[in-house]
Design a protein around this motif. Sequence first.
Motif, PDB file in Angstrom:
ATOM      1  N   GLU A 114       0.823  -1.203   0.000  1.00 46.61           N
ATOM      2  CA  GLU A 114       0.000   0.000   0.000  1.00 46.61           C
ATOM      3  C   GLU A 114       0.862   1.259   0.000  1.00 46.61           C
ATOM      4  O   GLU A 114       0.528   2.254  -0.654  1.00 46.61           O
ATOM      5  CB  GLU A 114      -0.919   0.000   1.212  1.00 46.61           C
ATOM      6  N   ARG A 115       1.987   1.224   0.727  1.00 45.88           N
ATOM      7  CA  ARG A 115       2.888   2.371   0.696  1.00 45.88           C
ATOM      8  C   ARG A 115       3.446   2.598  -0.696  1.00 45.88           C
ATOM      9  O   ARG A 115       3.529   3.735  -1.176  1.00 45.88           O
ATOM     10  CB  ARG A 115       4.029   2.155   1.681  1.00 45.88           C
TER      11      ARG A 115
ATOM     12  N   ARG B 257       1.117   6.944  -6.730  1.00 47.07           N
ATOM     13  CA  ARG B 257       0.065   7.923  -6.969  1.00 47.07           C
ATOM     14  C   ARG B 257       0.568   9.347  -6.773  1.00 47.07           C
ATOM     15  O   ARG B 257       0.178  10.283  -7.488  1.00 47.07           O
ATOM     16  CB  ARG B 257      -1.119   7.659  -6.048  1.00 47.07           C
ATOM     17  N   GLU B 258       1.449   9.568  -5.787  1.00 49.34           N
ATOM     18  CA  GLU B 258       1.965  10.909  -5.531  1.00 49.34           C
ATOM     19  C   GLU B 258       2.890  11.363  -6.647  1.00 49.34           C
ATOM     20  O   GLU B 258       2.926  12.556  -6.969  1.00 49.34           O
ATOM     21  CB  GLU B 258       2.707  10.911  -4.185  1.00 49.34           C
TER      22      GLU B 258
ATOM     23  N   ARG C   5       2.009   1.734  -3.514  1.00 47.17           N
ATOM     24  CA  ARG C   5       0.925   2.260  -4.346  1.00 47.17           C
ATOM     25  C   ARG C   5       0.692   3.738  -4.093  1.00 47.17           C
ATOM     26  O   ARG C   5       0.496   4.522  -5.034  1.00 47.17           O
ATOM     27  CB  ARG C   5      -0.347   1.459  -4.071  1.00 47.17           C
ATOM     28  N   ASP C   6       0.759   4.164  -2.827  1.00 49.50           N
ATOM     29  CA  ASP C   6       0.575   5.584  -2.516  1.00 49.50           C
ATOM     30  C   ASP C   6       1.713   6.427  -3.078  1.00 49.50           C
ATOM     31  O   ASP C   6       1.489   7.548  -3.554  1.00 49.50           O
ATOM     32  CB  ASP C   6       0.474   5.771  -0.996  1.00 49.50           C
ATOM     33  N   ASP C   7       2.951   5.883  -3.019  1.00 51.28           N
ATOM     34  CA  ASP C   7       4.079   6.619  -3.577  1.00 51.28           C
ATOM     35  C   ASP C   7       3.931   6.804  -5.086  1.00 51.28           C
ATOM     36  O   ASP C   7       4.246   7.857  -5.642  1.00 51.28           O
ATOM     37  CB  ASP C   7       5.385   5.886  -3.271  1.00 51.28           C
TER      38      ASP C   7
END
Length: 240
Positions: A231-232, A238-239, A234-236
Amino acid sequence: MDPTAPQTVAKGVLLTSTVCGLTAGLYGVLKSQPPGPLFLFSAMNSGIASATFFSIREYLIGPVLVLSMPGKQYELRRQRLKEAAEGAPADVSRLTWGDIRSRKALDSSVSGALAGGVLNTWKRGRSGTVPGLATGAVMCGLLQWAFNEFDILRITHIARVAHTPPVPTIPSTPAPTEPRPPSLPVAAPDPPRSLTDRLFAMFGHKISDEEYLDRMKAQRDNHLRRIEQLERERDDKRET
């Protein structure tokens, strides 16, 4: 060497023998042949082959690659061995889908080549060495890749279930109920056990509740750690 190597070898041999034996027995039933001899013959042969493969991978190829090979996968395995030996948590880097897909792929391919070469040479002589090496490497590499893909599906399913929001319920006025006599205490059902644990229990190797609970907690912690790392990542993405 990985401290879970004996358990990995035993589970791999038992699962492979059971699946191959049942497949051969079902084939015998469909072809109107006695399933018993087919089951025993297939289970024995697959047990010998899987014992050779898993022993080579867990006791020979795996430790050599972990000690000598660079890369994130082997660095992570070295950290886990250090954590198991010292008892202190190690800094574990984040896993990616590519890391999971390639997990033990090289180990399985090399071990499959050696096991296939040895078994085919023993069966056909020197002329079967090269075909055994090639067939074993390809088959074991593909099976390991399929197993890793199944593990990815399992992780994504666990993540989806864990992050599913609860369905809101509308409070309603409770209807008056008649007093009921006190009920007898009911024991909580035992947690479901895996297929390999059931097979071990059938053959006399029973696992205590404490051992099973510790194993399930360890699996849960590993899954939660993987989910958090993915999840981390994936968030990176997206950013960026």
